[in-house]
Design a protein around this motif. Structure first.
Motif, PDB file in Angstrom:
ATOM      1  N   LYS A  62       0.824  -1.213   0.000  1.00  0.00           N
ATOM      2  CA  LYS A  62       0.000   0.000   0.000  1.00  0.00           C
ATOM      3  C   LYS A  62       0.859   1.265   0.000  1.00  0.00           C
ATOM      4  CE  LYS A  62      -1.964  -1.541   3.827  1.00  0.00           C
ATOM      5  NZ  LYS A  62      -1.355  -2.894   3.838  1.00  0.00           N
ATOM      6  N   SER A  63       1.834   1.291   0.906  1.00  0.00           N
ATOM      7  CA  SER A  63       2.664   2.494   1.021  1.00  0.00           C
ATOM      8  C   SER A  63       3.566   2.650  -0.205  1.00  0.00           C
ATOM      9  CB  SER A  63       3.506   2.428   2.296  1.00  0.00           C
ATOM     10  OG  SER A  63       2.659   2.294   3.421  1.00  0.00           O
ATOM     11  N   THR A  64       4.075   1.535  -0.695  1.00  0.00           N
ATOM     12  CA  THR A  64       4.912   1.582  -1.904  1.00  0.00           C
ATOM     13  C   THR A  64       4.119   2.198  -3.057  1.00  0.00           C
ATOM     14  OG1 THR A  64       5.977  -0.456  -1.173  1.00  0.00           O
ATOM     15  CG2 THR A  64       6.307   0.176  -3.475  1.00  0.00           C
ATOM     16  N   SER A  75       5.209   7.861   2.803  1.00  0.00           N
ATOM     17  CA  SER A  75       4.876   6.769   3.705  1.00  0.00           C
ATOM     18  C   SER A  75       6.021   5.767   3.697  1.00  0.00           C
ATOM     19  CB  SER A  75       3.588   6.113   3.198  1.00  0.00           C
ATOM     20  OG  SER A  75       2.992   5.341   4.201  1.00  0.00           O
ATOM     21  N   ILE A  76       6.485   5.392   4.878  1.00  0.00           N
ATOM     22  CA  ILE A  76       7.656   4.522   4.907  1.00  0.00           C
ATOM     23  C   ILE A  76       7.280   3.093   4.554  1.00  0.00           C
ATOM     24  CG2 ILE A  76       8.919   6.004   6.510  1.00  0.00           C
ATOM     25  CD1 ILE A  76       8.292   3.834   8.682  1.00  0.00           C
ATOM     26  N   VAL A  77       8.302   2.358   4.077  1.00  0.00           N
ATOM     27  CA  VAL A  77       8.087   1.019   3.527  1.00  0.00           C
ATOM     28  C   VAL A  77       9.085   0.076   4.172  1.00  0.00           C
ATOM     29  CG1 VAL A  77       8.424  -0.352   1.426  1.00  0.00           C
ATOM     30  CG2 VAL A  77       7.237   1.838   1.291  1.00  0.00           C
ATOM     31  N   THR A  83       4.223  -1.891   9.276  1.00  0.00           N
ATOM     32  CA  THR A  83       5.137  -0.751   9.178  1.00  0.00           C
ATOM     33  C   THR A  83       4.364   0.555   9.333  1.00  0.00           C
ATOM     34  OG1 THR A  83       6.599  -1.987   7.743  1.00  0.00           O
ATOM     35  CG2 THR A  83       6.786   0.406   7.654  1.00  0.00           C
ATOM     36  N   THR A  84       3.249   0.664   8.636  1.00  0.00           N
ATOM     37  CA  THR A  84       2.430   1.878   8.717  1.00  0.00           C
ATOM     38  C   THR A  84       1.531   1.765   9.940  1.00  0.00           C
ATOM     39  OG1 THR A  84       2.428   1.927   6.302  1.00  0.00           O
ATOM     40  CG2 THR A  84       0.857   3.367   7.408  1.00  0.00           C
ATOM     41  N   ARG A  85       1.667   2.729  10.859  1.00  0.00           N
ATOM     42  CA  ARG A  85       0.881   2.653  12.095  1.00  0.00           C
ATOM     43  C   ARG A  85      -0.202   3.719  12.154  1.00  0.00           C
ATOM     44  NH1 ARG A  85       5.973   1.811  16.165  1.00  0.00           N
ATOM     45  NH2 ARG A  85       6.304  -0.405  15.725  1.00  0.00           N
ATOM     46  N   LEU A 102      -5.549   8.092   1.392  1.00  0.00           N
ATOM     47  CA  LEU A 102      -5.303   7.753   2.795  1.00  0.00           C
ATOM     48  C   LEU A 102      -4.613   6.396   2.825  1.00  0.00           C
ATOM     49  CD1 LEU A 102      -8.832   8.595   4.284  1.00  0.00           C
ATOM     50  CD2 LEU A 102      -6.870  10.127   4.023  1.00  0.00           C
ATOM     51  N   ASP A 103      -3.339   6.401   3.193  1.00  0.00           N
ATOM     52  CA  ASP A 103      -2.626   5.135   3.369  1.00  0.00           C
ATOM     53  C   ASP A 103      -2.894   4.684   4.800  1.00  0.00           C
ATOM     54  OD1 ASP A 103      -0.966   2.977   3.077  1.00  0.00           O
ATOM     55  OD2 ASP A 103       0.889   4.112   3.373  1.00  0.00           O
ATOM     56  N   THR A 104      -3.183   3.410   4.958  1.00  0.00           N
ATOM     57  CA  THR A 104      -3.629   2.939   6.278  1.00  0.00           C
ATOM     58  C   THR A 104      -2.792   1.755   6.745  1.00  0.00           C
ATOM     59  OG1 THR A 104      -5.212   1.384   5.317  1.00  0.00           O
ATOM     60  CG2 THR A 104      -6.006   3.613   5.745  1.00  0.00           C
TER      61      THR A 104
HETATM   62 MG   LIG Z   1       2.327   0.604   4.757  1.00  0.00          MG
END
Ligand SMILES: [Mg+2]
Ligand SMILES: Nc1nc2c(ncn2[C@@H]2O[C@H](COP(=O)(O)OP(=O)(O)O)[C@@H](O)[C@H]2O)c(=O)[nH]1
Length: 346
Positions: A62-64, A75-77, A83-85, A102-104
């Protein structure tokens, strides 16, 4: 970058005051007094605006995908789950319109207060979304976790949101592996569209954006076209440190570490930005693991984070990192709140 976490947008994000960034040609009147009413009047299509929530299991990419779409790291990967909090906002501005992504956090069973907060970010994103993008790691076989996600998405069927399934990591797939998966996601009529992509190579992303812009409602952009996130720089800095930390830790350590920013001093004369960050672990033994032999671990984390932050923020940085033990930080609501909104005491 503007300075507002997604949770508290009032008065903080660099919002434009209404429809100020009209694309060229919009608002044009149709040609006057046509004598042939049957002739179609060429019109510029209306611009689109809306919220796209990206949800799915941990590690789906998702973040990538968000970073790739924006051409910016917001957003970090990592290759570790969870990883995503937080809920990370990424803004894409195009002549076609503006998308607020919205990255979740990945959908998982909440075992700690931290995880319950993470899942609440997922649920609030569902409620706000015009489009729900469900991201799937197509290189993994379909399992219980995927079934759970499908049930969650099916439960949103009564809402206004359009539902798009994105089958990611097709770069890892054999050609004939994709069709059965598409068939699987077509079952039950849950999704309006199914789009295969590779967030790593960019394949399929143009198609996906086409689908998203089509699905979004007409509307004027809310943010200035230069804004690509609402994350405070301070939060991003903590996240970048955490990314470097995650890359160097394994087993339970990725889950039990957090990063907070203690001080943020900009020296206007020298242009040097001084950042003092704390890495929190739960036990003394973990502290040793993060620091590493002769401090090599913590040194490498600090250097990597500094180099990347200097590039992102475009300034010289002095970054000092400390490792601290906070035994039950994952259960400490106040501490968790401070991590999400790192401005306490200012
Ligand atoms: Mg993520
Ligand atoms: N091969 C491949 N790896 C990917 C792709 N997208 C993401 N990844 C990797 O999958 C892992 C998880 O990515 P991340 O974006 O953190 O997933 P998230 O938890 O869903 O946000 C990382 O190691 C990524 O480099 C892809 O399209 N192809």
């Amino acid at each position: 970058m503007s300075a507002a976490p997604p949770k508290k947008p009032a008065g903080s994000a660099k919002k434009t005051s209404g429809p100020s960034t009209k694309p060229a040609g919009s608002g044009k009147k149709p040609p006057a007094a046509s004598t042939k009413p049957s002739m179609r009047v060429p019109r510029t299509p209306p611009t689109k605006f809306g919220i796209v929530a990206i949800v799915g299991r941990p590690n789906a990419g998702k973040s990538t995908m968000l970073n790739r779409i924006l051409g910016q790291k917001v957003s970090i990967v990592s290759d570790k789950p969870q990883t995503t909090r937080n809920r990370i906002v990424g803004i894409l501005s195009e002549p076609r319109g503006q998308v607020v992504f919205l990255d979740t956090p990945g959908i998982h069973k909440p075992l700690h207060k931290l995880n319950a907060r993470m899942m609440s970010h997922v649920n609030s994103s569902f409620n706000e979304a015009d489009v729900i993008v469900t991201m799937v790691d197509a290189s993994q076989s379909f399992g219980h976790g995927d079934e759970f996600v499908l049930k969650m998405i099916a439960a949103t069927k009564g809402s206004k949101a359009r539902r798009v399934a994105v089958l990611n990591k097709i770069d890892l797939l054999k050609k004939n592996a994709l069709l059965p998966l598409i068939a699987k996601y077509a079952e039950g009529d849950i999704f309006d569209e199914i789009v295969p992509i590779s967030a790593a190579t960019g394949e399929g992303l143009d198609d996906l954006l086409g689908v998203l812009f089509t699905a979004l409602p007409a509307g004027e952009p809310l943010y200035s076209k230069d804004d690509y996130t609402t994350q405070p720089e301070r939060f991003l800095a903590a996240e970048i440190v955490r990314e470097k930390l995650l890359a160097r830790t394994r087993d339970e350590l990725p889950y039990t570490t957090a990063v907070g920013i203690d001080r943020w001093d900009e020296d206007e004369e020298t242009g040097l930005l001084r950042i003092y960050a704390s890495i929190y672990v739960e036990r003394d033994s973990q502290k040793k693991l993060v620091i590493g032999l002769r401090g090599e671990g913590i040194k490498a984390i600090g250097t990597e984070a500094r180099v990347e932050l200097e590039a992102i923020l475009g300034t010289r940085i002095f970054l000092q990192t400390y490792v601290k033990v906070h035994e039950h930080w994952r259960e400490d609501e106040r501490f968790l709140g401070e991590l999400e909104w790192p401005f306490g005491g200012e």
